[in-house]
Write an enzyme that holds these catalytic residues in place. Structure first.
Site, PDB file in Angstrom:
ATOM      1  CG  ASP A   1     -14.025  37.761 -43.858  1.00  0.00           C
ATOM      2  OD1 ASP A   1     -14.000  37.576 -42.623  1.00  0.00           O
ATOM      3  OD2 ASP A   1     -14.980  37.417 -44.577  1.00  0.00           O
TER       4      ASP A   1
ATOM      5  CG  ASP B   1      24.640  45.003   8.668  1.00  0.00           C
ATOM      6  OD1 ASP B   1      23.682  44.265   8.922  1.00  0.00           O
ATOM      7  OD2 ASP B   1      24.878  45.443   7.523  1.00  0.00           O
TER       8      ASP B   1
ATOM      9  CE  LYS C   1      22.901  46.015   4.014  1.00  0.00           C
ATOM     10  NZ  LYS C   1      23.947  45.026   4.362  1.00  0.00           N
ATOM     11  CD1 TRP C   2      14.143  49.740   4.045  1.00  0.00           C
ATOM     12  CD2 TRP C   2      14.175  51.622   5.241  1.00  0.00           C
ATOM     13  NE1 TRP C   2      12.873  49.965   4.486  1.00  0.00           N
ATOM     14  CE2 TRP C   2      12.857  51.114   5.218  1.00  0.00           C
ATOM     15  CE3 TRP C   2      14.440  52.808   5.918  1.00  0.00           C
ATOM     16  CZ2 TRP C   2      11.798  51.765   5.863  1.00  0.00           C
ATOM     17  CZ3 TRP C   2      13.398  53.449   6.553  1.00  0.00           C
ATOM     18  CH2 TRP C   2      12.093  52.935   6.527  1.00  0.00           C
ATOM     19  CG  ASP C   3      18.332  44.023   4.940  1.00  0.00           C
ATOM     20  OD1 ASP C   3      17.825  43.636   3.875  1.00  0.00           O
ATOM     21  OD2 ASP C   3      19.356  43.500   5.423  1.00  0.00           O
TER      22      ASP C   3
ATOM     23  CB  CYS D   1      19.571  45.966   1.774  1.00  0.00           C
ATOM     24  SG  CYS D   1      20.224  44.286   1.976  1.00  0.00           S
TER      25      CYS D   1
ATOM     26  CG  ASP E   1      22.451  39.125   1.657  1.00  0.00           C
ATOM     27  OD1 ASP E   1      22.725  40.333   1.732  1.00  0.00           O
ATOM     28  OD2 ASP E   1      21.500  38.605   2.285  1.00  0.00           O
TER      29      ASP E   1
END
EC number: 3.2.1.22
Length: 749
Positions: A52, A366, A476-478, A526, A548
């Site tokens: 309780d 880049d 490379k996809w930022d 990225c 980075d």
């Protein structure tokens, strides 16, 4: 692997590594009973104590049972408003304004395999690799249902969880919180471990005592972020890298998230994780559903290394998909720190010539190849090649690389837009923006509104057109800024609380279309480095640029922290120039190379400016990495020493090949110390009765080694049993230079 005992209400998920037990009590309430080492059968040796508790109210049906209260029960997916005052897993605002709901058990189903999640990345498995339990809860008003899904894998110490909300009524409701999982522990003898940081300083380990009351870490940035990672572990105070209990939670999600813990008055602990509820408001119309992201839950009795290896294996085998799931990743050179925006075909060709001569395998072009992009002020969104820089276009530079035996890769930042761009001039409404308020800029750029179908279609077509125009092997996809003014002109006012979540769902829709259309391309995600390093992105792109910051000393911490959840094969790691462009430090080429070998190895500097001696050293490192690559990329990874322990001056990593025949040991000491003690490195993961020959040794400059009275260089060609290497170990002494790095290779005889 999943059983249900109707007489006791016990659901038991079990394989050889882990058991997870939940129980249906009084035909209504779903309670959490056990999660830990695999047990043969759960027979309730630890029943609930009926006590309780003052100020812990009873449900209406149990008014006279003062020992029964939701406030003290270990609940599996708790609500709020019926006497449980702890953190809720969900909050629903109904049409009449109430946020009080009451969900009871309705039914369950057990199936082989693992279903996918609509519109979301998630772990996958064949029918003989997993089993899935779905438990359906129904609100007592009858207008809402929740489906809780649990998957156990045959070979993994992992439970995957998610929740799905279904509006089966006639009126709209607002979902104000929807956690992917909730978990109640019977005690609070834990420490809270999470990963924190910032841009260029990602994923440091913070381990603090679990406090009474509530603690939270999360992201309100529209992305999983550099600052916090969508991961939490609860560990016992004595847990080390190799021993002790560790409970890990990782979200398969790339957006805003929250992990909350609460230690309440009676000493129990509640953990809740999922989409951050700050500003979240999802309108659920009749017959609509909302699916939460998946959470991966790992239990390890073998400390933090055991937890990490379980995460590594589930990511490699059940998150990463496609051609590159088990493929060796190429050694690349990226032109960014070599040229920044200042390049032309001649410079890129010289870089390619040098790369081929050094034995590299992939040339990456880049930022700066498109539009009028000579700095970061313009052209994002205008994905058309700049023929003033590249007169033969992308096809010419790609074919030039291929003619030298190199693969060719390209950088994109498709989620962003520059105000100085043809796309923005044509479609200013495609930007996330709040009417009558000025927009914030990050890196001189704005964010496209991925909630809009026309924006998704544009990105898919624009990127696809480039990828079809030239023989491109890598992307490379930022994502170089986080969300501000997260308001969509395409959504009605009452649905603006959905914008950030819909942004991520839009991203996933884009990535699914592009990666499926170009299955031969290796994609790397990225976000200013590691600002979106999460299992959601790895579902679409099998590796991520870790940070980075390319300084080797900083990378010891960054890569060690990242390895808490993610395998080395997921980490982009490059050798860069010195003085380092981020921190100005000068470290040896060897230290930079050995550190970068503990990931997807590459170079990010002007290799054409290297001396002949430096090029000879690069050839040696590249040749060695190629020989060790299967072990370094797909072997078992161990943290022997971390920069988060003690003075933070030493780091040691070990890799063991999948077949156990090869081991690679790396040791780093950041600063030399006078009169320092002898460091003994004890290897792990070897076969104690097997004999291992030392076949390679890379010494740091101006150092000597000792191993049982023998110098390390003289050990090459000698053999030692696994038990000696693991229990007696190797002694490292007389390091008389800063930034020392060593690498040994052991081959089983």
């Amino acid at each position: 692997m999943i059983t249900f005992d109707e007489s006791t209400g016990i659901f038991h998920l079990r394989n050889d590594k882990v058991s997870y037990v939940l129980q249906l009590v009084r035909g209504k309430y779903l309670l959490h009973r056990y999660w830990g080492k695999a047990i043969r059968e759960f027979r309730d040796s630890r029943p609930f104590q009926a006590i309780d508790r003052a100020f812990s109210p009873q449900p209406a049906a149990y008014e006279n049972e003062r020992t029964f209260s939701l406030d003290v029960l270990p609940r599996e997916y708790p609500d709020y408003g019926h006497g449980d005052y702890r953190l809720p897993a969900y909050v629903v605002r109904q049409a009449d304004g109430t946020t009080v709901t009451e969900f009871w058990y309705e039914s369950h189903e057990i199936k082989a395999g693992k279903p996918g999640l609509a519109g979301l990345p998630a772990a996958y498995a064949k029918d003989d690799e997993a089993e899935t339990l779905t438990i359906r809860l129904r609100d007592t008003k009858g207008s809402l249902a929740i489906e809780l899904q649990y998957t156990i894998f045959a070979e993994e110490a992992v439970i995957a969880r998610n929740a799905r909300f279904l509006n089966t009524g006639e009126l709209a409701v607002d979902l104000l919180q929807a956690a992917s999982f909730a978990m109640d522990f019977a005690d609070h003898e834990f420490e809270r471990l999470n990963l924190w940081g910032g841009h260029a300083a990602e994923r440091s380990v913070e381990r603090v005592p679990l406090m009474r009351g509530q603690q939270e870490h999360g992201s309100r940035r529209g992305a999983s972020s550099h600052q916090q990672s969508p991961f939490l572990a609860l560990v016992r105070p004595g847990t080390t890298e190799t021993a002790g209990d560790a409970y890990g939670f990782s979200l398969v999600w790339s957006g805003e998230f929250s992990f909350k813990t609460e230690v309440e008055q009676f000493g129990t602990t509640r953990v809740i994780g999922g989409i951050n509820d700050f500003g979240f408001d999802w309108q659920l119309q009749p017959e609509e559903e909302f699916q939460t992201p998946e959470a991966l839950l790992v239990y390890s009795p073998d400390g933090l290394n055991g937890m990490s290896q379980a995460f590594h294996h589930i990511v490699r085998e059940h998150i990463v998909r496609g051609k590159y799931q088990h493929a060796l990743r190429p050694i690349l050179v990226n032109n960014w720190e070599a040229t920044y925006f200042d390049f032309d075909e001649e410079k890129i060709d010289k870089l390619a010539d040098c790369a081929a001569d050094l034995g590299l395998e992939l040339l990456v072009l880049d930022d700066g190849w498109f539009g009028k992009r000579n700095d970061d002020n313009s052209s994002l969104g205008d994905w058309v090649v700049n023929t003033q820089k590249l007169k033969q276009g992308l096809k010419g530079v790609a074919e030039s690389a291929h003619s030298r035996g190199l693969k060719f890769g390209l950088w994109f930042e498709p989620e962003m837009i520059s105000a100085d761009s043809d796309l923005y001039r044509a479609h200013p409404e495609w930007v996330l923006q709040v009417p009558d308020y000025p927009s914030s800029y990050g890196r001189h750029q704005l964010v496209l509104d991925l909630t809009r179908q026309e924006v998704q279609d544009y990105i898919v077509e624009a990127v696809g057109s480039v990828l079809r125009s030239a023989p491109i092997d890598y992307v490379k996809w930022d994502f170089n800024r986080h969300l501000t003014e997260a308001f969509s002109l395409a959504l009605p006012d009452e649905r603006q609380g959905e914008t950030k979540t819909r942004f991520v769902l839009g991203l996933y829709a884009i990535l699914e279309r592009i990666t499926q259309a170009f299955p031969e391309i290796l994609f790397e995600s990225c976000s200013g480095g590691g600002g979106r390093f999460d299992a959601g992105m790895l579902y679409y792109m099998p590796q991520t640029w870790t940070s980075d910051n390319t300084d080797a000393v900083c990378r010891l911490s960054i890569q060690s922290g990242t390895s808490m959840v993610f395998p080395p094969v997921a980490m982009g790691a490059h050798v860069s120039v010195v003085p380092n462009h981020q921190v100005g430090r000068v470290t040896s080429l060897q230290m930079r190379a050995i550190c970068a070998m503990a990931g997807d190895f590459g170079y990010e500097l002007d290799i054409t400016r290297m001396t002949d001696a430096e090029k000879a050293q690069v050839r040696e490192h590249v040749a060695l990495y190629k020989k060790l690559r299967p072990t370094l990329q797909f072997g078992s990874f161990y943290r022997l020493l971390t920069p988060f322990a003690g003075k933070g001056n030493e780091t040691a990593w070990q890799f063991v090949s999948q077949d156990g025949k090869q081991a690679v040991l790396m040791y780093f000491k950041t600063l030399a110390e006078p009169a320092s003690p002898i460091r003994t490195l004890k290897l792990t993961g070897l076969e104690k009765d097997a004999c291992y020959k030392v076949t390679k040794y890379l010494p740091a400059q101006r150092t000597s080694m000792d191993f049982g009275g023998e110098t390390a260089t003289s050990l090459v060609g000698q053999s030692f049993y696994g038990d000696e290497l693991m229990y007696s170990g190797m002694a490292v002494e007389k390091i008389d230079t800063d930034f020392a790095a060593y690498l040994w290779v052991f081959e089983q005889q």
